[in-house]
Motif scaffolding. Structure first.
Motif, PDB file in Angstrom:
ATOM      1  N   GLU A 176       0.873  -1.183   0.000  1.00 13.00           N
ATOM      2  CA  GLU A 176       0.000   0.000   0.000  1.00 13.00           C
ATOM      3  C   GLU A 176       0.906   1.227   0.000  1.00 13.00           C
ATOM      4  O   GLU A 176       1.849   1.306   0.795  1.00 13.00           O
ATOM      5  N   TYR A 177       0.620   2.180  -0.881  1.00 10.25           N
ATOM      6  CA  TYR A 177       1.528   3.309  -1.048  1.00 10.25           C
ATOM      7  C   TYR A 177       1.032   4.563  -0.337  1.00 10.25           C
ATOM      8  O   TYR A 177      -0.166   4.849  -0.306  1.00 10.25           O
ATOM      9  N   ASP A 178       1.981   5.283   0.234  1.00  5.36           N
ATOM     10  CA  ASP A 178       1.658   6.518   0.946  1.00  5.36           C
ATOM     11  C   ASP A 178       1.536   7.690  -0.023  1.00  5.36           C
ATOM     12  O   ASP A 178       2.035   7.648  -1.142  1.00  5.36           O
ATOM     13  N   THR A 179       0.906   8.747   0.455  1.00  3.35           N
ATOM     14  CA  THR A 179       0.724   9.947  -0.362  1.00  3.35           C
ATOM     15  C   THR A 179       1.990  10.786  -0.336  1.00  3.35           C
ATOM     16  O   THR A 179       2.540  11.029   0.745  1.00  3.35           O
ATOM     17  N   PRO A 180       2.461  11.232  -1.488  1.00  6.30           N
ATOM     18  CA  PRO A 180       3.665  12.079  -1.500  1.00  6.30           C
ATOM     19  C   PRO A 180       3.466  13.342  -0.671  1.00  6.30           C
ATOM     20  O   PRO A 180       2.346  13.847  -0.558  1.00  6.30           O
ATOM     21  N   PHE A 181       4.556  13.844  -0.103  1.00  3.14           N
ATOM     22  CA  PHE A 181       4.495  15.071   0.697  1.00  3.14           C
ATOM     23  C   PHE A 181       4.545  16.252  -0.263  1.00  3.14           C
ATOM     24  O   PHE A 181       5.541  16.475  -0.935  1.00  3.14           O
ATOM     25  N   LYS A 182       3.460  16.988  -0.349  1.00  8.89           N
ATOM     26  CA  LYS A 182       3.347  18.041  -1.378  1.00  8.89           C
ATOM     27  C   LYS A 182       3.738  19.430  -0.882  1.00  8.89           C
ATOM     28  O   LYS A 182       4.258  20.245  -1.621  1.00  8.89           O
ATOM     29  N   THR A 183       3.456  19.746   0.386  1.00 10.16           N
ATOM     30  CA  THR A 183       3.639  21.114   0.877  1.00 10.16           C
ATOM     31  C   THR A 183       5.069  21.388   1.303  1.00 10.16           C
ATOM     32  O   THR A 183       5.663  20.614   2.034  1.00 10.16           O
TER      33      THR A 183
END
Length: 307
Positions: A176-183
């Motif tokens: 399961e993949y995590d959400t990239p850090f965008k901010t």
């Protein structure tokens, strides 16, 4: 999907048990955005004498060329912020080099993590990386949701700062993949850029490696250039200036890894002690340290340059 979630949860739990501070997982794909950035950085000669950074261009950008049938990149961070620091009247070492060589410490932990995965999940193939192979570790850490890249190019974590090592496991296992850090939470702050005495930090979240104090004191094997004489601010191996001034590092807390603690003699040494250091003392204080990379004569060269 349920199985992938279970596997991811298991892996993260074991990573935390082994002492890693953060663990994120991303899909093993080609790093498209990094390709043009890396090409541009190399063309500008920011690698200096670090010609090894020019090798394996494709492998740096695609983990599937490093591990057959790679599906996942597990990114991990490991705190190295020390409880005690060198005294003021001393030539300085980067904090990561206080204790034993982190490559060996983290490789051992990654080996344990890999064994755990194989025991719990079955036949899983992969490779572990600790800053010693063509892996864009900061890009993967950001993609795995661990943090953002600061103006000094280092990965920064909210409420944790940046005094940590990064490591990766590339596996042929779907997870399961995590959400990239965008901010990016650096905002208009330019403290690291302003504080760098050699102007190595560029305004576009990159560093001209060939101007960094760490490059001069560790990587450069030739004579140190006269153009940077008087600019090292007493750093004899590596440099922490851009991290020391970063407001996010007020959240740094001391690590709990005994092997990263400095040799008892190291913190007591003052400038005169360093200037008079013998090869015997060098071997004793840095027996298992990353400082051995610069060798005794390299450290002596750096200290002479600072006087």
């Amino acid at each position: 999907m349920k199985l992938q979630q279970t596997y991811s949860k298991l892996i993260k739990q074991e990573a935390y048990r082994l002492g890693f501070e953060s663990c994120g997982i991303s899909k093993a794909v080609f790093l498209e955005e990094e390709a043009s950035n890396l090409e541009s950085w190399l063309k500008k000669g920011h690698q200096g004498e670090m010609h090894y950074l020019e090798n394996y261009f494709d492998k740096r950008l695609d983990p599937r060329l490093l591990v057959d049938n790679a599906k996942s990149v597990i990114s991990l961070s490991f705190n190295y912020f020390p409880e005690e620091q060198q005294q003021n009247n001393s030539y300085k070492l980067a904090k990561y080099a206080y204790g034993e060589d982190y490559h060996h410490i983290l490789k051992s932990k990654l080996k344990e993590l890999t064994s755990f995965i194989q025991n719990q999940i079955g036949e899983v193939n992969g490779r572990a990386f600790v800053d010693s192979a063509p892996v864009m570790e900061r890009a993967w850490a950001q993609k795995s949701g661990l943090g953002w890249r600061g103006k000094n190019s280092l990965l920064i974590q909210k409420n944790k700062g940046s005094f940590f090592f990064l490591a990766e496991l590339i596996l042929d296992l779907e997870l399961e993949y995590d959400t990239p850090f965008k901010t990016n939470h650096c905002g208009s702050c330019t403290k690291c850029i302003d504080a760098c005495p050699t102007n190595a930090i560029l305004p576009n979240n990159t560093v001209n490696g060939s101007q960094c104090i760490s490059y001069f004191t560790i990587e450069l094997k030739n004579e140190l250039p006269a153009s940077v004489k008087g600019k090292f601010e007493d750093w004899m191996f590596g440099c922490d200036i851009c991290q020391d001034v970063c407001p996010w590092n007020r959240f740094s807390t001391p690590h709990s890894e005994e092997k990263l603690n400095p040799h008892p003699d190291l913190l007591a040494m003052n400038k005169q002690d360093w200037e008079e250091i013998t090869e015997e003392i060098f071997k004793k204080v840095f027996q298992k340290s990353a400082v051995k990379r610069t060798k005794f004569l390299g450290l002596k060269r750096n200290i002479s340059f600072l006087k």
